[in-house]
Motif scaffolding. Structure first.
Motif, PDB file in Angstrom:
ATOM      1  N   GLU A   1       1.323  -1.337  -0.033  1.00 33.56           N
ATOM      2  CA  GLU A   1       0.361   0.038   0.131  1.00 33.56           C
ATOM      3  C   GLU A   1       0.471   1.199  -0.799  1.00 33.56           C
ATOM      4  O   GLU A   1       0.173   2.249   1.058  1.00 33.56           O
ATOM      5  CB  GLU A   1      -0.973   0.171   1.498  1.00 33.56           C
ATOM      6  CG  GLU A   1      -1.845  -0.943   1.243  1.00 33.56           C
ATOM      7  CD  GLU A   1      -2.372  -1.774   2.707  1.00 33.56           C
ATOM      8  OE1 GLU A   1      -2.160  -0.635   3.434  1.00 33.56           O
ATOM      9  OE2 GLU A   1      -3.480  -2.395   2.656  1.00 33.56           O
ATOM     10  N   SER A   2       1.827   1.273  -0.606  1.00 39.16           N
ATOM     11  CA  SER A   2       3.145   2.111  -0.349  1.00 39.16           C
ATOM     12  C   SER A   2       3.661   2.480   0.608  1.00 39.16           C
ATOM     13  O   SER A   2       3.846   3.786   0.801  1.00 39.16           O
ATOM     14  CB  SER A   2       2.940   3.507  -1.590  1.00 39.16           C
ATOM     15  OG  SER A   2       1.366   4.188  -0.777  1.00 39.16           O
TER      16      SER A   2
ATOM     17  N   MET B   1       3.133  13.657 -10.082  1.00 42.33           N
ATOM     18  CA  MET B   1       2.427  12.879 -11.834  1.00 42.33           C
ATOM     19  C   MET B   1       2.530  13.642 -13.420  1.00 42.33           C
ATOM     20  O   MET B   1       3.190  12.967 -13.620  1.00 42.33           O
ATOM     21  CB  MET B   1       1.119  12.529 -11.528  1.00 42.33           C
ATOM     22  CG  MET B   1       1.100  10.940 -11.840  1.00 42.33           C
ATOM     23  SD  MET B   1      -0.459  10.709 -12.090  1.00 42.33           S
ATOM     24  CE  MET B   1      -1.067   9.834 -10.401  1.00 42.33           C
TER      25      MET B   1
ATOM     26  N   ALA C   1       5.318   0.248  -5.994  1.00 34.95           N
ATOM     27  CA  ALA C   1       3.951   0.711  -5.092  1.00 34.95           C
ATOM     28  C   ALA C   1       3.597   2.234  -5.494  1.00 34.95           C
ATOM     29  O   ALA C   1       3.115   2.340  -6.715  1.00 34.95           O
ATOM     30  CB  ALA C   1       2.994   1.047  -4.087  1.00 34.95           C
ATOM     31  N   VAL C   2       4.638   2.913  -5.015  1.00 37.81           N
ATOM     32  CA  VAL C   2       4.383   4.327  -5.429  1.00 37.81           C
ATOM     33  C   VAL C   2       5.698   4.652  -7.249  1.00 37.81           C
ATOM     34  O   VAL C   2       4.953   5.661  -8.045  1.00 37.81           O
ATOM     35  CB  VAL C   2       6.487   4.571  -4.588  1.00 37.81           C
ATOM     36  CG1 VAL C   2       6.364   6.542  -5.236  1.00 37.81           C
ATOM     37  CG2 VAL C   2       5.848   5.018  -3.353  1.00 37.81           C
TER      38      VAL C   2
ATOM     39  N   ASP D   1       4.759   2.713  -9.765  1.00 39.46           N
ATOM     40  CA  ASP D   1       3.047   2.345  -9.961  1.00 39.46           C
ATOM     41  C   ASP D   1       2.185   3.428  -9.860  1.00 39.46           C
ATOM     42  O   ASP D   1       2.000   3.754 -11.052  1.00 39.46           O
ATOM     43  CB  ASP D   1       2.516   0.648  -9.730  1.00 39.46           C
ATOM     44  CG  ASP D   1       3.300  -0.476 -10.230  1.00 39.46           C
ATOM     45  OD1 ASP D   1       4.168  -0.255 -11.240  1.00 39.46           O
ATOM     46  OD2 ASP D   1       3.664  -1.171  -9.221  1.00 39.46           O
ATOM     47  N   LYS D   2       2.201   3.856  -9.013  1.00 39.18           N
ATOM     48  CA  LYS D   2       1.342   5.005  -9.156  1.00 39.18           C
ATOM     49  C   LYS D   2       1.556   6.852 -10.381  1.00 39.18           C
ATOM     50  O   LYS D   2       0.778   6.691 -10.533  1.00 39.18           O
ATOM     51  CB  LYS D   2       1.434   5.390  -7.833  1.00 39.18           C
ATOM     52  CG  LYS D   2       0.240   4.846  -6.919  1.00 39.18           C
ATOM     53  CD  LYS D   2      -0.090   6.309  -5.522  1.00 39.18           C
ATOM     54  CE  LYS D   2      -0.668   5.140  -4.308  1.00 39.18           C
ATOM     55  NZ  LYS D   2      -0.116   5.738  -2.939  1.00 39.18           N
TER      56      LYS D   2
END
Ligand code: ADP
Ligand code: MG
Length: 342
Positions: A155-156, A183, A209-210, A212-213
């Motif tokens: 969940e980062s 982003m 996780a970061v 991928d976000k």
């Protein structure tokens, strides 16, 4: 003498809140091919909040948190403030005599990229990541704790361990928020054909996780300051592949992941990135742990507000408002100046 276009460029950048120390940096920005970002405090705000806690059997949470807060009050790491806040936020349940001041700390030690330790009220208190925990005790995490650790990381969240007298007492999950335009900045850099990478001291799952976000091209985790420096240097000279597909011994020890799209044209075949090209490398960071990499990069960019003084000093550019979107802006500015001057 400095060409007038360069002077104008630096002035324009300053007006946007990006202080460029030397005219040459503007030219380097124009040529930028690879840009590495630190995670905590750079792509994220570095304002952590405790979002989960698991105590070992028989551990009294408040007693341990008080010792931990005393130790972390000596640290300037973004994680430290969250631990101190967590304690001061829950002190109402404690006797007032105990909440007035935090106890003294002796034998304070900072462990680069891993954690912090010290002696508080006769107890050895050690706080840090999983690698640090493994250095402290040979005991493995219980099945329950391990599952929690993996779930939180995915969940980062950043997970740290508080040990008292060499025993794991509390495992804590901390959440940070992404900077609002991280982003958009990465999208913009992609349009400018700048390869983006995240190089971080945090654990691999959290980093992934970061990544991928945000849609970074590449991500390397569990890096010490020296690994970050080595990574920058290797990109500058071009990475050498060994025949067996492994990296040379002097490669960074962090775990390397690479998303194919942006790397493909440079010969990336698999999860292992086979980067052979010499590149002009930029580095963006905020912490003491980024100092060596910032200084070694062709252009170092520091988070000017809230970043450590060391990072600002080591860098060529300081972002005065921490607005990441200023980076692609000054790359464009650099390219624009280059067209005028050369
Ligand atoms: P980053 O490269 O993401 O800025 P750092 O190199 O500063 O990260 O830290 C790497 C890891 O070391 C952190 O994710 C944390 O687990 C651990 N760590 C470092 N300093 C501390 C501290 N004061 N308290 C607890 N953990 C720490
Ligand atoms: Mg940082």
């Amino acid at each position: 003498s400095t060409p007038i276009a360069v002077v104008c460029g630096i002035t324009a950048a300053a007006r946007k809140g990006a202080l460029i120390k030397r005219g040459a940096s503007l030219e380097t920005l124009a040529e930028l091919e690879v840009l590495a970002f630190d995670k905590t405090g750079t792509l994220t705000e570095g304002k952590f909040q405790v979002v989960g806690m698991e105590c070992s059997f028989g551990v009294q949470e408040q007693i341990v948190l008080r010792l931990a807060a005393a130790l972390e009050s000596k640290s300037s790491h973004p994680l430290a403030a969250a631990i101190v806040n967590e304690f001061t936020g829950c002190v109402t349940e404690m006797a007032t005599s105990q909440i007035l001041t935090l106890p003294e700390v002796s034998h304070l030690e900072l462990h680069e990229g891993q954690g912090i330790s010290g002696v508080v009220e006769g107890h050895l208190v050690q706080i840090g990541n999983l690698e640090f925990l493994h250095r402290i005790t040979s005991k493995t995490l219980s099945k329950y704790m391990n599952e929690k650790y993996i779930a939180w990381s995915k969940e980062s969240k950043t997970v740290i361990f508080i040990c008292v007298d060499n025993k794991l007492a509390i495992m804590i999950a901390l959440a940070d928020i992404l900077r609002p335009n991280s982003m958009a900045t990465l999208d913009w850099l992609r349009n400018l054909r700048v390869h983006s990478a995240m190089i971080t001291g945090d654990n691999t799952r959290t980093a992934m996780a970061v990544k991928d976000k945000l849609g970074l091209d590449e991500c390397i985790a569990e890096m010490k300051p020296q690994d970050k420096l080595a990574w920058v240097k290797q990109r500058q000279i071009g990475i050498k592949d060994t025949d067996d597909g492994n990296y040379d011994n002097d490669q960074p020890t962090g775990h390397l992941f690479c998303l194919s799209t942006c790397c493909l044209h440079r010969g990336c075949h698999s999860l292992r990135c086979r980067e052979n090209k010499k590149s002009t490398v930029g580095m963006v960071g905020d912490g003491v742990n980024d100092g060596p990499a910032l200084a070694s990069a062709n252009v170092g960019i520091a988070m000017g507000a809230g970043g450590t003084a060391l990072a600002v000093e080591a860098a060529d550019v300081a972002l005065m408002t921490n607005n990441l979107a200023k980076i692609p802006e000054i790359v464009e500015l650099g390219r624009c100046c280059r067209r005028i001057v050369f």
